[in-house]
Structures are given as structure tokens and as C-alpha cells.
Design a protein around this motif. Sequence first.
Motif, mmCIF file in Angstrom:
data_model
loop_
_atom_site.group_PDB
_atom_site.id
_atom_site.type_symbol
_atom_site.label_atom_id
_atom_site.label_comp_id
_atom_site.label_asym_id
_atom_site.label_seq_id
_atom_site.Cartn_x
_atom_site.Cartn_y
_atom_site.Cartn_z
ATOM 1 N N THR A 75 0.663 -1.151 -0.028
ATOM 2 C CA THR A 75 -0.224 0.075 -0.087
ATOM 3 C C THR A 75 0.802 1.213 -0.117
ATOM 4 O O THR A 75 1.775 1.237 0.952
ATOM 5 N N ILE A 76 0.769 2.108 -0.869
ATOM 6 C CA ILE A 76 1.598 3.103 -1.135
ATOM 7 C C ILE A 76 0.965 4.538 -0.975
ATOM 8 O O ILE A 76 0.041 4.901 -1.337
ATOM 9 N N PRO A 77 1.556 5.319 -0.207
ATOM 10 C CA PRO A 77 2.915 4.962 0.752
ATOM 11 C C PRO A 77 2.650 4.166 1.907
ATOM 12 O O PRO A 77 1.936 4.122 2.505
ATOM 13 N N GLY A 78 3.985 3.725 2.429
ATOM 14 C CA GLY A 78 4.171 3.217 3.667
ATOM 15 C C GLY A 78 3.901 1.868 4.133
ATOM 16 O O GLY A 78 4.124 1.321 5.163
ATOM 17 N N GLY A 79 3.450 0.933 3.176
ATOM 18 C CA GLY A 79 3.315 -0.527 3.794
ATOM 19 C C GLY A 79 3.685 -1.479 2.784
ATOM 20 O O GLY A 79 3.517 -1.249 1.588
ATOM 21 N N LEU A 80 4.552 -2.589 3.164
ATOM 22 C CA LEU A 80 4.753 -3.530 2.400
ATOM 23 C C LEU A 80 4.619 -4.908 3.129
ATOM 24 O O LEU A 80 5.117 -4.962 4.118
ATOM 25 N N ARG A 81 4.014 -5.808 2.599
ATOM 26 C CA ARG A 81 3.850 -7.215 3.199
ATOM 27 C C ARG A 81 4.535 -8.272 2.166
ATOM 28 O O ARG A 81 4.339 -8.393 0.986
ATOM 29 N N ILE A 82 5.679 -9.111 2.868
ATOM 30 C CA ILE A 82 6.310 -10.187 1.875
ATOM 31 C C ILE A 82 5.891 -11.579 2.724
ATOM 32 O O ILE A 82 6.446 -11.823 3.795
ATOM 33 N N GLU A 83 5.208 -12.381 1.989
ATOM 34 C CA GLU A 83 5.300 -13.655 2.414
ATOM 35 C C GLU A 83 6.205 -14.685 1.681
ATOM 36 O O GLU A 83 6.194 -14.916 0.528
ATOM 37 N N MET A 84 7.157 -15.184 2.327
ATOM 38 C CA MET A 84 8.344 -15.960 1.801
ATOM 39 C C MET A 84 8.087 -17.424 1.896
ATOM 40 O O MET A 84 8.183 -17.978 2.958
ATOM 41 N N GLY A 85 8.472 -18.045 0.802
ATOM 42 C CA GLY A 85 8.502 -19.555 0.695
ATOM 43 C C GLY A 85 7.032 -20.080 0.674
ATOM 44 O O GLY A 85 5.815 -19.394 0.758
ATOM 45 N N PRO A 87 3.566 -21.216 1.749
ATOM 46 C CA PRO A 87 2.503 -20.586 2.887
ATOM 47 C C PRO A 87 2.647 -21.300 4.179
ATOM 48 O O PRO A 87 2.314 -20.732 5.357
ATOM 49 N N GLU A 88 2.730 -22.715 4.283
ATOM 50 C CA GLU A 88 2.636 -23.323 5.711
ATOM 51 C C GLU A 88 3.799 -22.907 6.423
ATOM 52 O O GLU A 88 3.792 -22.990 7.668
ATOM 53 N N GLN A 89 5.002 -22.553 5.901
ATOM 54 C CA GLN A 89 6.101 -22.126 6.804
ATOM 55 C C GLN A 89 5.656 -20.640 7.410
ATOM 56 O O GLN A 89 6.389 -20.356 8.604
ATOM 57 N N GLY A 90 4.909 -20.009 7.063
ATOM 58 C CA GLY A 90 4.271 -18.674 7.578
ATOM 59 C C GLY A 90 5.382 -17.822 7.964
ATOM 60 O O GLY A 90 5.400 -16.981 9.016
ATOM 61 N N ARG A 91 6.345 -17.592 7.218
ATOM 62 C CA ARG A 91 7.402 -16.437 7.090
ATOM 63 C C ARG A 91 6.783 -15.371 6.532
ATOM 64 O O ARG A 91 6.835 -15.206 5.376
ATOM 65 N N VAL A 92 6.921 -14.276 7.329
ATOM 66 C CA VAL A 92 6.122 -12.955 7.115
ATOM 67 C C VAL A 92 7.296 -11.786 7.244
ATOM 68 O O VAL A 92 7.538 -11.648 8.550
ATOM 69 N N THR A 93 7.367 -10.831 6.460
ATOM 70 C CA THR A 93 8.093 -9.382 6.914
ATOM 71 C C THR A 93 7.045 -8.376 6.485
ATOM 72 O O THR A 93 6.550 -8.455 5.380
ATOM 73 N N ILE A 94 6.905 -7.403 7.534
ATOM 74 C CA ILE A 94 6.124 -6.593 7.326
ATOM 75 C C ILE A 94 6.895 -5.077 7.336
ATOM 76 O O ILE A 94 7.500 -4.940 8.440
ATOM 77 N N ASP A 98 7.876 3.425 9.617
ATOM 78 C CA ASP A 98 9.353 3.624 10.132
ATOM 79 C C ASP A 98 9.805 2.304 10.582
ATOM 80 O O ASP A 98 10.837 2.313 11.392
ATOM 81 N N SER A 99 9.141 1.408 10.523
ATOM 82 C CA SER A 99 9.362 0.011 11.268
ATOM 83 C C SER A 99 9.318 -1.221 10.423
ATOM 84 O O SER A 99 8.551 -1.198 9.371
ATOM 85 N N THR A 100 9.924 -2.293 10.883
ATOM 86 C CA THR A 100 10.236 -3.552 10.167
ATOM 87 C C THR A 100 9.810 -4.524 11.146
ATOM 88 O O THR A 100 10.659 -4.735 12.198
ATOM 89 N N PHE A 101 8.947 -5.649 10.548
ATOM 90 C CA PHE A 101 8.693 -6.686 11.413
ATOM 91 C C PHE A 101 8.888 -7.950 10.848
ATOM 92 O O PHE A 101 8.309 -8.130 9.777
ATOM 93 N N SER A 102 9.402 -8.955 11.403
ATOM 94 C CA SER A 102 9.639 -10.215 10.878
ATOM 95 C C SER A 102 8.994 -11.162 11.827
ATOM 96 O O SER A 102 9.261 -11.292 13.123
ATOM 97 N N LEU A 103 8.107 -12.058 11.212
ATOM 98 C CA LEU A 103 7.296 -13.087 12.087
ATOM 99 C C LEU A 103 7.426 -14.430 11.168
ATOM 100 O O LEU A 103 7.609 -14.501 10.170
ATOM 101 N N VAL A 104 7.039 -15.395 12.122
ATOM 102 C CA VAL A 104 7.007 -17.052 11.782
ATOM 103 C C VAL A 104 5.585 -17.530 12.333
ATOM 104 O O VAL A 104 5.774 -17.467 13.704
ATOM 105 N N ARG A 105 4.781 -17.930 11.765
ATOM 106 C CA ARG A 105 3.535 -18.397 12.113
ATOM 107 C C ARG A 105 2.825 -17.296 13.232
ATOM 108 O O ARG A 105 2.491 -17.794 14.260
ATOM 109 N N GLY A 106 3.120 -15.941 12.934
ATOM 110 C CA GLY A 106 2.324 -15.134 13.803
ATOM 111 C C GLY A 106 3.259 -14.715 15.044
ATOM 112 O O GLY A 106 2.771 -13.588 15.726
ATOM 113 N N GLN A 107 4.400 -15.285 15.158
ATOM 114 C CA GLN A 107 5.112 -14.841 16.535
ATOM 115 C C GLN A 107 6.229 -14.185 16.181
ATOM 116 O O GLN A 107 7.143 -14.293 14.892
#
Length: 247
Positions: A75-85, A87-94, A98-107
Motif C-alpha cells: 500500500t503506497i505510501p508506507g506499507g509492504l507485506r512479504i510472504e516468503m516460501g 505458505p505453511e512456513q508462515g514466514r512474513v516480513t512487514i 518507519d518499522s520492520t517486523f519479521s514473524l513466523v506463524r504469527g510469532q
Amino acid sequence: MRLSRVSLLLLAALPACAPAAVRPSPAITSSESLLQAMHDRYAGQWYRTLSFTQATTRVLPNDSTVVEEWREWATIPGGLRIEMGPPEQGRVTIFTRDSTFSLVRGQPMRAANRTNALMTLGFDVYAQPVERSIASLRAQGFDLTRFHMDTLGGTPVYVVGAMAGDTTSKQFAIEADRLLFVRMLDPAGNGQMVAVWFKNYERLAGGWIAPEVEAFLGPKRILHEVYSNVRANETLDPAMFDPRAVR
């Protein structure tokens, strides 16, 4: 001098007896005036959401290669969501503002107070107030007092963050014609530089998209991305960019 289609239509609508007066674009003589020109060129035209599937090839420090499918939404400007590999691995970076969050299965695995320079330069600069882009790039370590013109592969570019001949400072290059981001150089330590390239730009919904991205550590390519199923201006759920909503 090349005129846009809109300019040509406006000129054609003038009475035949009236002189054709063309308002010149402000001169680009500094980093700030470049960022202003980038914003103004596509103001009100650039797409506000983006999604695509990404074929990602990464070369790890041990020289092994990982090939994965990633899915991305912005969503422009300001947001990016990446789901990697898978889907069952649940690897997400948001990336959100001004912040970056890395999560695995919501944790949550990692959080950092940093922005994504490639989002700022490749997308957000066209859709947010120029003052925000200037502040963000300064916070990311670009010296906006350093500015010059150069060529990359024969293409004229504006370079921000370095003076002429400097290839060791953190810097980015903007194509002079279409005012699009093409390369970033970022020191990686040990005298090496990471170079990130946006390549093969295509028109997309009033803006542009580079469907191929390459990153090099010195001469070695360490990342290759190829986009497919690219879509713009779809309605996206804001919760997609809220790390608290990831499951």
C-alpha cells in the motif's frame, strides 16, 4: 524537447492565433529538487496498491542457492507485506512506515526501527509529501548535500549521496528522463558494496514497475527477483500490514 501527451492536447486546444506558451519544468540542481520533481511528475497518477508473485533466487554466504516463490503486497505510501516460501512456513516480513517486523506463524522473531529504502525510492516518493521522503532518506543515511549527474550504461542519471567519482558512499541513482529509481549502492563492510538494480521498467496504471531486481555483493550476484501476476489498485485489507494481525 519532448512533450507529454497531455501537453500536446492542451496546446492543440489553444486558438490558432495564440502563441504556444510552454511552462518549463523547474531545474533539477539538488537532491531536494530532484525528489520534488519525482513527486510532481507522477502526482495523482501513481498506483496506490500493488501485488505480485516473485520468483526469488538467493545465494547464501556458503555459496549455496535457494530458490523460492514469494508473494508481496504494497500500500503506497508506507506499507509492504512479504510472504516468503511455502505458505505453511508462515514466514512474513512487514514494512510499515518507519518499522520492520519479521514473524513466523504469527510469532514475532525480529522488529527494527528502520524503513525500506527501496520502497521509498521506487514507490513512496511518488505518492507522499516530498518532505517525508527527504526526512526518510536522511534517516536512512543518504547525504543529500552530495549530488551530481552521471551515466549508467549510457543512460543519464542523477546521483544522490555522492560526488562525481565517489563509488564508496551510500548513494542512489535516478534515471534523468523518466525520473525512476535505477540503482542503490550501500557499503557492506570490508571495502565491499551492495549494489541493487531495478531493471526493465514497464508501464503500470499511471506509474511504472521494474519486474526484475538484482543485488550484487561486489561482483557476485546474491539476489535475483522476477515478478509475475502484477496487479495495481486492487482493494487490500489494511490488516495485511498490521503485524499484530498476522497468524
